[in-house]
Design a protein around this motif. Structure first.
Motif, PDB file in Angstrom:
ATOM      1  N   ALA A 290       0.844  -1.198   0.000  1.00 17.24           N
ATOM      2  CA  ALA A 290       0.000   0.000   0.000  1.00 17.24           C
ATOM      3  C   ALA A 290       0.877   1.244   0.000  1.00 17.24           C
ATOM      4  CB  ALA A 290      -0.922  -0.003   1.214  1.00 17.24           C
ATOM      5  N   GLY A 291       1.891   1.263   0.857  1.00 20.56           N
ATOM      6  CA  GLY A 291       2.802   2.405   0.905  1.00 20.56           C
ATOM      7  C   GLY A 291       3.506   2.637  -0.412  1.00 20.56           C
ATOM      8  N   GLN A 292       3.969   1.565  -1.006  1.00 19.33           N
ATOM      9  CA  GLN A 292       4.627   1.661  -2.320  1.00 19.33           C
ATOM     10  C   GLN A 292       3.711   2.292  -3.359  1.00 19.33           C
ATOM     11  OE1 GLN A 292       3.837  -0.929  -5.564  1.00 19.33           O
ATOM     12  NE2 GLN A 292       5.467  -2.206  -4.736  1.00 19.33           N
ATOM     13  N   ARG A 293       2.464   1.850  -3.378  1.00 20.96           N
ATOM     14  CA  ARG A 293       1.521   2.346  -4.383  1.00 20.96           C
ATOM     15  C   ARG A 293       1.172   3.816  -4.142  1.00 20.96           C
ATOM     16  NH1 ARG A 293       0.791   0.679  -9.465  1.00 20.96           N
ATOM     17  NH2 ARG A 293      -1.333   0.966 -10.205  1.00 20.96           N
ATOM     18  N   ILE A 294       0.987   4.165  -2.888  1.00 16.64           N
ATOM     19  CA  ILE A 294       0.704   5.561  -2.547  1.00 16.64           C
ATOM     20  C   ILE A 294       1.825   6.455  -3.063  1.00 16.64           C
ATOM     21  CG2 ILE A 294       0.546   7.202  -0.629  1.00 16.64           C
ATOM     22  CD1 ILE A 294      -0.841   4.851   0.937  1.00 16.64           C
ATOM     23  N   ILE A 295       3.061   6.054  -2.813  1.00 12.19           N
ATOM     24  CA  ILE A 295       4.213   6.862  -3.215  1.00 12.19           C
ATOM     25  C   ILE A 295       4.294   7.004  -4.726  1.00 12.19           C
ATOM     26  CG2 ILE A 295       6.740   6.904  -3.293  1.00 12.19           C
ATOM     27  CD1 ILE A 295       6.620   5.587  -0.451  1.00 12.19           C
ATOM     28  N   THR A 296       4.235   5.915  -5.445  1.00 15.59           N
ATOM     29  CA  THR A 296       4.412   6.000  -6.900  1.00 15.59           C
ATOM     30  C   THR A 296       3.255   6.729  -7.574  1.00 15.59           C
ATOM     31  OG1 THR A 296       3.542   3.730  -7.103  1.00 15.59           O
ATOM     32  CG2 THR A 296       5.931   4.002  -7.068  1.00 15.59           C
ATOM     33  N   GLU A 297       2.035   6.542  -7.063  1.00 21.25           N
ATOM     34  CA  GLU A 297       0.916   7.268  -7.655  1.00 21.25           C
ATOM     35  C   GLU A 297       1.015   8.765  -7.366  1.00 21.25           C
ATOM     36  OE1 GLU A 297      -1.448   6.171  -9.817  1.00 21.25           O
ATOM     37  OE2 GLU A 297      -0.246   4.324  -9.761  1.00 21.25           O
ATOM     38  N   CYS A 298       1.444   9.127  -6.157  1.00 20.00           N
ATOM     39  CA  CYS A 298       1.623  10.552  -5.847  1.00 20.00           C
ATOM     40  C   CYS A 298       2.717  11.163  -6.709  1.00 20.00           C
ATOM     41  CB  CYS A 298       1.929  10.747  -4.365  1.00 20.00           C
ATOM     42  SG  CYS A 298       0.492  10.570  -3.285  1.00 20.00           S
ATOM     43  N   TRP A 299       3.759  10.412  -6.993  1.00 17.93           N
ATOM     44  CA  TRP A 299       4.772  10.912  -7.920  1.00 17.93           C
ATOM     45  C   TRP A 299       4.153  11.173  -9.287  1.00 17.93           C
ATOM     46  CZ3 TRP A 299       9.418   7.133  -6.758  1.00 17.93           C
ATOM     47  CH2 TRP A 299       9.976   7.488  -5.514  1.00 17.93           C
ATOM     48  N   GLY A 300       3.310  10.257  -9.710  1.00 20.11           N
ATOM     49  CA  GLY A 300       2.635  10.459 -10.988  1.00 20.11           C
ATOM     50  C   GLY A 300       1.769  11.702 -10.996  1.00 20.11           C
ATOM     51  N   HIS A 301       1.047  11.952  -9.902  1.00 23.26           N
ATOM     52  CA  HIS A 301       0.201  13.148  -9.821  1.00 23.26           C
ATOM     53  C   HIS A 301       1.051  14.417  -9.900  1.00 23.26           C
ATOM     54  CE1 HIS A 301      -2.728  10.237  -8.896  1.00 23.26           C
ATOM     55  NE2 HIS A 301      -2.595  10.241  -7.580  1.00 23.26           N
ATOM     56  N   HIS A 302       2.169  14.413  -9.192  1.00 22.74           N
ATOM     57  CA  HIS A 302       3.064  15.582  -9.225  1.00 22.74           C
ATOM     58  C   HIS A 302       3.641  15.788 -10.622  1.00 22.74           C
ATOM     59  CE1 HIS A 302       6.230  18.408  -8.242  1.00 22.74           C
ATOM     60  NE2 HIS A 302       7.110  17.568  -8.738  1.00 22.74           N
ATOM     61  N   LEU A 303       4.108  14.724 -11.225  1.00 21.25           N
ATOM     62  CA  LEU A 303       4.748  14.844 -12.542  1.00 21.25           C
ATOM     63  C   LEU A 303       3.739  15.180 -13.634  1.00 21.25           C
ATOM     64  CD1 LEU A 303       7.197  11.849 -12.128  1.00 21.25           C
ATOM     65  CD2 LEU A 303       7.846  14.253 -12.285  1.00 21.25           C
ATOM     66  N   ARG A 304       2.507  14.692 -13.489  1.00 17.54           N
ATOM     67  CA  ARG A 304       1.459  15.039 -14.452  1.00 17.54           C
ATOM     68  C   ARG A 304       1.206  16.541 -14.421  1.00 17.54           C
ATOM     69  NH1 ARG A 304      -2.385  12.762 -11.986  1.00 17.54           N
ATOM     70  NH2 ARG A 304      -1.923  10.696 -12.790  1.00 17.54           N
ATOM     71  N   LYS A 305       1.228  17.110 -13.215  1.00 19.65           N
ATOM     72  CA  LYS A 305       0.950  18.524 -13.040  1.00 19.65           C
ATOM     73  C   LYS A 305       2.126  19.406 -13.514  1.00 19.65           C
ATOM     74  CE  LYS A 305       0.644  20.096  -8.784  1.00 19.65           C
ATOM     75  NZ  LYS A 305       0.069  20.395  -7.431  1.00 19.65           N
TER      76      LYS A 305
END
Length: 310
Positions: A290-305
């Protein structure tokens, strides 16, 4: 700080940087800086969160560098600067505070992997020292962490946001938004009755739905130029994340949390953490993944923006 083989592997997996660069050059060129704080000396119940940084790094090795929306993150530069290691919390506090202040001044988006929730305190202190304007905190957790002290300590994992409110550039309870809460200590109950506190508890979240929750957070926090996001893994129901020191029944689902995080990144998030993952408390490693997924998805949100992903 030290670097492990797993960190080096992760640099390749998460985009990485040229091996010929110095550590300072890598950090300067990075899109995202990540570090761990393997410390759980301020817990009030079960230990184990100190093992999370290594376990979460290890769990990323077999996964592709893509988001759940099929966006490619492999061309982006993520640098892992290692762990802040010490059994002495004062040493950890000062080192983390100094580094975070430097990162914020250099406008580097960063991720911290805890550790118990007390390790968020020096991160917030570092932000506070680096900026000259109000900043906010979005606190996703089963607990308020608003105790003035817990177990005789003002730096307990149950005191994180009480210490934040005392910082000059947070300054008031209205600059913190609590999501997923379903447990309250007696002195916290007194505090939230006497002060203005933005909170959507887990039961209310279920009734409102994620879209309404995001709207409410944006309404209260959109005036802020900088926001830090802290995610205690026990915000999730134990069915989705059993490995944590103080699990609480009736929490968020994994889908609710992932959709919530995606919406919150419309706000000016300058960094985030994932804390209280305790690998040894769950043989199936649900909290680690769960922690791994939270981190990588948040990176995606930041990079998308900031950069756009395809």
């Amino acid at each position: 700080m030290r670097k492990t083989d797993e960190m080096i592997k992760n640099e390749t997996l998460w985009g990485g940087l040229c091996s010929g660069m110095s550590s300072e050059e890598k950090e300067k060129e990075a899109d995202i800086v990540v570090f761990g704080i393997p410390f759980d000396g301020n817990v009030s119940y079960r230990e184990g969160a100190k093992d999370a940084p290594a376990a979460i790094r290890e769990s990323t090795i077999p996964i592709p560098a893509t988001t759940e929306y099929f966006e490619d993150m492999s061309g982006n530069k993520v640098v892992d600067i290692g762990d802040f290691n010490s059994e002495d919390f004062e040493t950890v506090y000062l080192d983390v505070e100094k580094k975070v202040s430097e990162l914020v001044k250099n406008r580097k988006f960063f991720t911290m992997i805890g550790g118990d929730h007390s390790v968020t305190i020096p991160v917030l202190s570092g932000i506070n020292k680096a900026i000259d304007h109000e900043f906010g905190v979005i606190h996703i957790d089963a607990h308020f962490d608003l105790c003035d002290e817990l177990g005789g300590s003002k730096l307990s994992h149950g005191c994180t946001e009480r210490r934040a409110i005392e910082m000059d550039n947070v300054g008031k309870s209205e600059n913190i938004f609590f999501i997923g809460i379903r447990s309250v200590e007696p002195d916290e109950l007194i505090y939230i009755r006497e002060n203005k506190v933005n909170v959507i508890n887990a039961a209310e979240y279920e009734r409102l739905g994620t879209e309404k929750v995001i709207e409410s957070v944006k309404e209260k926090m959109s005036h802020l130029k900088s926001i830090y996001l802290t995610v205690d893994i026990d915000c999730l129901d134990p069915a989705y994340s059993a490995g944590t020191g103080t699990p609480k029944f009736g929490g968020l689902t994994s889908r609710q949390l992932l959709d919530l995080l995606r919406g919150l990144f419309d706000l000016p998030i300058i960094g985030f953490d994932v804390v209280e993952v305790a690998p040894s408390l769950d043989a199936s490693m649900t909290s680690v993944y769960a922690g791994q997924r939270i981190i990588t998805e948040c990176w995606g949100h930041h990079l998308r923006k900031t950069k756009g992903l395809k």
